[in-house]
Motif scaffolding. Structure first.
Motif, short mmCIF file in Angstrom:
data_model
loop_
_atom_site.label_atom_id
_atom_site.label_comp_id
_atom_site.label_asym_id
_atom_site.label_seq_id
_atom_site.Cartn_x
_atom_site.Cartn_y
_atom_site.Cartn_z
N VAL A 32 0.85 -1.20 0.00
CA VAL A 32 0.00 0.00 0.00
C VAL A 32 0.88 1.25 0.00
N SER A 33 1.99 1.21 0.73
CA SER A 33 2.92 2.34 0.72
C SER A 33 3.45 2.58 -0.69
N TRP A 34 3.73 1.50 -1.41
CA TRP A 34 4.23 1.63 -2.78
C TRP A 34 3.20 2.31 -3.67
N LEU A 35 1.94 1.92 -3.54
CA LEU A 35 0.88 2.53 -4.34
C LEU A 35 0.75 4.02 -4.02
N VAL A 36 0.78 4.36 -2.74
CA VAL A 36 0.71 5.77 -2.33
C VAL A 36 1.91 6.54 -2.90
N ALA A 37 3.09 5.95 -2.78
CA ALA A 37 4.31 6.61 -3.23
C ALA A 37 4.30 6.83 -4.74
N MET A 38 3.89 5.82 -5.50
CA MET A 38 3.91 5.95 -6.95
C MET A 38 2.88 6.98 -7.43
N ALA A 39 1.68 6.95 -6.85
CA ALA A 39 0.65 7.92 -7.25
C ALA A 39 1.11 9.35 -6.94
N LEU A 40 1.65 9.55 -5.75
CA LEU A 40 2.10 10.89 -5.37
C LEU A 40 3.32 11.31 -6.19
N ALA A 41 4.20 10.37 -6.51
CA ALA A 41 5.39 10.69 -7.30
C ALA A 41 5.01 11.19 -8.68
N GLY A 109 4.92 5.94 2.51
CA GLY A 109 4.48 6.35 1.17
C GLY A 109 4.93 7.76 0.82
N LEU A 110 4.77 8.68 1.75
CA LEU A 110 5.19 10.06 1.51
C LEU A 110 6.70 10.16 1.32
N CYS A 111 7.43 9.41 2.13
CA CYS A 111 8.89 9.43 2.03
C CYS A 111 9.35 8.85 0.69
N GLN A 112 8.81 7.70 0.33
CA GLN A 112 9.27 7.04 -0.88
C GLN A 112 8.86 7.79 -2.13
N ALA A 113 7.77 8.55 -2.07
CA ALA A 113 7.34 9.34 -3.22
C ALA A 113 8.42 10.30 -3.68
N ALA A 114 9.18 10.82 -2.73
CA ALA A 114 10.27 11.74 -3.08
C ALA A 114 11.32 11.03 -3.94
N TYR A 115 11.65 9.80 -3.56
CA TYR A 115 12.65 9.04 -4.32
C TYR A 115 12.11 8.63 -5.69
N PHE A 116 10.86 8.17 -5.71
CA PHE A 116 10.27 7.75 -6.98
C PHE A 116 10.18 8.91 -7.96
N SER A 117 9.80 10.08 -7.46
CA SER A 117 9.67 11.24 -8.36
C SER A 117 11.02 11.63 -8.95
N GLU A 118 12.07 11.53 -8.15
CA GLU A 118 13.41 11.85 -8.65
C GLU A 118 13.90 10.78 -9.64
N ASP A 119 13.53 9.53 -9.39
CA ASP A 119 13.88 8.47 -10.34
C ASP A 119 13.24 8.74 -11.70
N MET A 120 11.96 9.10 -11.67
CA MET A 120 11.26 9.34 -12.93
C MET A 120 11.71 10.64 -13.59
N ARG A 121 12.12 11.60 -12.78
CA ARG A 121 12.65 12.84 -13.37
C ARG A 121 13.96 12.56 -14.09
N SER A 122 14.76 11.67 -13.54
CA SER A 122 16.00 11.27 -14.22
C SER A 122 15.67 10.54 -15.52
N GLY A 123 14.63 9.68 -15.47
CA GLY A 123 14.21 9.00 -16.69
C GLY A 123 13.67 9.96 -17.72
N LEU A 124 13.06 11.01 -17.24
CA LEU A 124 12.49 12.01 -18.13
C LEU A 124 13.58 12.78 -18.89
N ARG A 125 14.70 12.99 -18.24
CA ARG A 125 15.78 13.75 -18.87
C ARG A 125 16.37 13.00 -20.07
#
Length: 233
Positions: A32-41, A109-125
């Motif tokens: 559930v934390s993963w789902l929260v993190a990914m949605a927020l990311a 979930g809130l903590c991991q969202a920060a990491y997931f968003s940065e991972d995807m931002r790197s992928g976006l570049r």
């Protein structure tokens, strides 16, 4: 001196039931934390890509906070701090509905969202800027171009990093023990205190954590290969 004997743990019905209950709650908290993190990311990434300087700085502050404050401290803040600011009726409801696990899910979930968003931002570049321009030229709005064109490619590029942080999230679920969540590590400590078989019970825990992490790594590798093949077509 006691000899090493796993059967003392595995053959005991009570201990087996405790281990099963612990691993089930671990999967629930982590999943559930993963789902929260990914949605927020995804939301954080979309907001950070808007032209608004204020929005970009707000997301940057959010990411900086969650990446620089220990996860355990964030768990404690939610459970012992923020929970006390809630209305009494909500606190009573949380007490009756495993509030410890709920706060653990929120904090992780809130903590991991920060990491997931940065991972995807790197992928976006890694995506050529022409992709966004082509999507807008085809009539897509900013949101739709992100949803259908940009984000799918960013996620594909970020799969290795996302898998690594997914495994970290699974392992960090053990920190929920500190606020009373009866997950696997909590149950292992309970069994150890009853059986005095420290080596055996922590060996079982090690195998369960290691096995699950290896499965996640394997699934991530399969997913990466699948996306690679799809992109090559």
């Amino acid at each position: 001196m006691q000899g090493f004997d796993l059967s003392v743990i595995l053959a005991n019905p009570e201990f087996r039931a405790m281990l099963i209950k612990g691993i089930e709650l671990t999967f629930i908290v982590a999943g559930v934390s993963w789902l929260v993190a990914m949605a927020l990311a995804l939301v954080l990434l979309t907001v950070r890509l808007t032209p608004s300087r204020l929005a970009q700085r707000t997301v940057a502050v959010y990411v900086s906070y969650h990446r620089n404050v220990p996860t355990l401290v964030q768990l404690m803040l939610w459970y012992f701090g923020i929970s006390n600011l809630l209305p009494d009726a909500m606190q009573e409801w949380l007490t009756d509905h495993n509030g410890e696990a709920i706060f653990a899910i929120i904090a992780l979930g809130l903590c991991q969202a920060a990491y997931f968003s940065e991972d995807m931002r790197s992928g976006l570049r890694a995506i050529p800027t022409g992709q966004a321009e082509a999507a807008r030229a085809l009539g897509h709005s900013y949101v739709n171009s992100m949803r259908y064109v940009i984000l799918p490619q960013a996620i594909r590029n970020a799969i290795p990093a996302l898998v690594n942080h997914t495994i970290s999230l699974f392992k960090n679920s053990s920190l929920a023990m500190a606020i009373g969540v009866a997950e696997l590590t909590h149950m292992v400590r309970e069994i150890e205190s009853r059986s005095f078989r420290t080596f055996e019970v922590y060996t079982v825990a090690t195998v369960l954590y290691l096995g699950t992490s290896l499965v996640l790594m394997g699934l991530g590798a399969m997913l990466a290969r699948r996306y690679s093949l799809a992109a090559a077509r």
